[in-house]
Design a protein around this motif. Structure first.
Motif, PDB file in Angstrom:
ATOM      1  N   ARG A  78      -3.551  -7.272 -19.306  1.00 55.42           N
ATOM      2  CA  ARG A  78      -4.880  -6.897 -18.812  1.00 55.42           C
ATOM      3  C   ARG A  78      -4.765  -5.627 -17.967  1.00 55.42           C
ATOM      4  O   ARG A  78      -3.754  -5.394 -17.308  1.00 55.42           O
ATOM      5  CB  ARG A  78      -5.494  -8.015 -17.952  1.00 55.42           C
ATOM      6  N   THR A  79      -5.841  -4.816 -17.965  1.00 50.37           N
ATOM      7  CA  THR A  79      -5.936  -3.689 -17.046  1.00 50.37           C
ATOM      8  C   THR A  79      -6.854  -4.092 -15.897  1.00 50.37           C
ATOM      9  O   THR A  79      -7.944  -4.628 -16.128  1.00 50.37           O
ATOM     10  CB  THR A  79      -6.493  -2.440 -17.747  1.00 50.37           C
ATOM     11  N   ALA A  80      -6.405  -3.858 -14.680  1.00 45.03           N
ATOM     12  CA  ALA A  80      -7.154  -4.293 -13.500  1.00 45.03           C
ATOM     13  C   ALA A  80      -8.158  -3.223 -13.075  1.00 45.03           C
ATOM     14  O   ALA A  80      -7.913  -2.023 -13.194  1.00 45.03           O
ATOM     15  CB  ALA A  80      -6.199  -4.590 -12.352  1.00 45.03           C
ATOM     16  N   ALA A 139      -3.837 -13.773  -8.341  1.00 51.49           N
ATOM     17  CA  ALA A 139      -5.276 -13.509  -8.347  1.00 51.49           C
ATOM     18  C   ALA A 139      -5.960 -14.171  -9.530  1.00 51.49           C
ATOM     19  O   ALA A 139      -5.426 -14.215 -10.643  1.00 51.49           O
ATOM     20  CB  ALA A 139      -5.536 -12.004  -8.377  1.00 51.49           C
ATOM     21  N   HIS A 140      -7.161 -14.673  -9.294  1.00 59.23           N
ATOM     22  CA  HIS A 140      -8.026 -15.177 -10.367  1.00 59.23           C
ATOM     23  C   HIS A 140      -8.705 -13.981 -11.018  1.00 59.23           C
ATOM     24  O   HIS A 140      -9.077 -13.027 -10.330  1.00 59.23           O
ATOM     25  CB  HIS A 140      -9.074 -16.130  -9.788  1.00 59.23           C
ATOM     26  N   THR A 141      -8.857 -13.994 -12.338  1.00 56.95           N
ATOM     27  CA  THR A 141      -9.464 -12.857 -13.027  1.00 56.95           C
ATOM     28  C   THR A 141     -10.860 -13.193 -13.536  1.00 56.95           C
ATOM     29  O   THR A 141     -11.149 -14.332 -13.894  1.00 56.95           O
ATOM     30  CB  THR A 141      -8.599 -12.379 -14.207  1.00 56.95           C
ATOM     31  N   VAL A 142     -11.717 -12.164 -13.543  1.00 61.81           N
ATOM     32  CA  VAL A 142     -13.054 -12.251 -14.139  1.00 61.81           C
ATOM     33  C   VAL A 142     -13.216 -11.037 -15.045  1.00 61.81           C
ATOM     34  O   VAL A 142     -12.434 -10.082 -14.985  1.00 61.81           O
ATOM     35  CB  VAL A 142     -14.170 -12.277 -13.066  1.00 61.81           C
ATOM     36  N   ALA A 143     -14.244 -11.060 -15.881  1.00 62.48           N
ATOM     37  CA  ALA A 143     -14.443  -9.971 -16.837  1.00 62.48           C
ATOM     38  C   ALA A 143     -14.814  -8.672 -16.137  1.00 62.48           C
ATOM     39  O   ALA A 143     -15.731  -8.637 -15.310  1.00 62.48           O
ATOM     40  CB  ALA A 143     -15.524 -10.358 -17.834  1.00 62.48           C
ATOM     41  N   GLY A 144     -14.104  -7.597 -16.479  1.00 61.26           N
ATOM     42  CA  GLY A 144     -14.461  -6.276 -16.005  1.00 61.26           C
ATOM     43  C   GLY A 144     -15.453  -5.618 -16.950  1.00 61.26           C
ATOM     44  O   GLY A 144     -16.086  -6.289 -17.776  1.00 61.26           O
ATOM     45  N   HIS A 145     -15.585  -4.292 -16.841  1.00 57.32           N
ATOM     46  CA  HIS A 145     -16.564  -3.586 -17.677  1.00 57.32           C
ATOM     47  C   HIS A 145     -16.048  -2.175 -17.962  1.00 57.32           C
ATOM     48  O   HIS A 145     -15.482  -1.527 -17.063  1.00 57.32           O
ATOM     49  CB  HIS A 145     -17.914  -3.507 -16.958  1.00 57.32           C
ATOM     50  N   VAL A 194      -9.881 -10.538  -9.221  1.00 56.08           N
ATOM     51  CA  VAL A 194      -9.717  -9.198  -9.783  1.00 56.08           C
ATOM     52  C   VAL A 194     -10.472  -9.109 -11.107  1.00 56.08           C
ATOM     53  O   VAL A 194     -10.259  -9.941 -11.990  1.00 56.08           O
ATOM     54  CB  VAL A 194      -8.228  -8.872 -10.029  1.00 56.08           C
ATOM     55  N   PRO A 195     -11.354  -8.119 -11.289  1.00 57.39           N
ATOM     56  CA  PRO A 195     -11.968  -7.910 -12.601  1.00 57.39           C
ATOM     57  C   PRO A 195     -10.973  -7.209 -13.530  1.00 57.39           C
ATOM     58  O   PRO A 195     -10.281  -6.271 -13.107  1.00 57.39           O
ATOM     59  CB  PRO A 195     -13.177  -7.019 -12.295  1.00 57.39           C
ATOM     60  N   VAL A 196     -10.910  -7.643 -14.775  1.00 52.72           N
ATOM     61  CA  VAL A 196      -9.930  -7.090 -15.709  1.00 52.72           C
ATOM     62  C   VAL A 196     -10.554  -6.876 -17.080  1.00 52.72           C
ATOM     63  O   VAL A 196     -11.590  -7.463 -17.416  1.00 52.72           O
ATOM     64  CB  VAL A 196      -8.705  -8.025 -15.858  1.00 52.72           C
ATOM     65  N   LEU A 197      -9.894  -6.040 -17.877  1.00 53.05           N
ATOM     66  CA  LEU A 197     -10.230  -5.859 -19.277  1.00 53.05           C
ATOM     67  C   LEU A 197      -8.994  -6.155 -20.119  1.00 53.05           C
ATOM     68  O   LEU A 197      -7.867  -5.862 -19.698  1.00 53.05           O
ATOM     69  CB  LEU A 197     -10.685  -4.419 -19.554  1.00 53.05           C
TER      70      LEU A 197
END
Length: 211
Positions: A152-154, A177-183, A124-127
């Protein structure tokens, strides 16, 4: 490992389908979403989940994208997967993308897919949470401040292996879920202010293509 994206327009509310048809810089928001996905050569298929009441309008919005794009009328991502499952060979990366996040950067989409390929079954990308979060009681009186260090916001696209995809569409949950950087550009476009931001992003994108 192939990559297949399911674009859903009913993510939070039934009215999201109509929002996906909102005009942004002369085209439906959905058109921008699918164009951005199809610009990635390593995506094999984009499957658009179209609520029955909007199926014809969705088809009109996507009329210029016959290659690598399928529109599947129906109520859910699970229904769309069942419809195209026979065309899916092996164990592809499966992405689920919100149609209202039309300007998610290509790098974010690639990072999600690559992280699944690297061994994470659900991504999941998150901020980071930027706002201060207050806690209230039943009387709506503030009783404290939530520590936002781990909040974090998904965003989307969500990335899955086949096994975790089937588990998610059966019972949606982000647990594990594993998280990665969102935008920031991957915002959901749902109101007039966000539509103005989307217009600016779309115009900037056209200027870059013109250069």
């Amino acid at each position: 490992m192939s990559t297949i994206v399911f674009v859903t327009a009913v993510h939070h509310h039934a009215s999201d389908a109509e929002l996906a048809l909102a005009p942004v810089n002369g085209e439906a928001l959905l058109t921008h979403t699918v164009r951005g996905l199809l610009a990635l050569p390593d995506l094999d298929l984009v499957v658009v989940v179209a609520p029955e009441r909007c199926a014809q309008l969705f088809s009109a919005a996507l009329i210029d994208f016959p290659e690598r794009c399928r529109i599947v009328p129906g109520p859910s991502v699970k229904h769309a997967f069942d419809t195209v499952e026979k065309e899916i060979a092996g164990n592809p990366v499966l992405l689920v993308h919100d149609a209202l996040r039309a300007f998610t950067p290509a790098d974010t989409i690639r990072t999600v897919a690559d992280t699944v390929r690297a061994g994470s079954p659900f991504v999941v990308p998150v901020l980071p949470m930027a706002d201060t979060v207050k806690v209230t009681d039943v009387a709506k009186v503030i009783t404290g401040t939530e520590d936002r260090a781990h909040l974090r916001t998904a965003q989307t696209p969500l990335g899955f292996t086949r096994e975790t995809f089937l588990s998610y569409v059966d019972k949606p949950s982000f647990d594990g879920a594993h998280t990665v950087a969102g935008h920031p550009d991957a915002m959901r476009v749902t109101n007039s202010f966000e539509l103005k931001l989307a217009e600016a992003i779309a115009r900037a994108g056209k200027g870059e293509r013109a250069l």
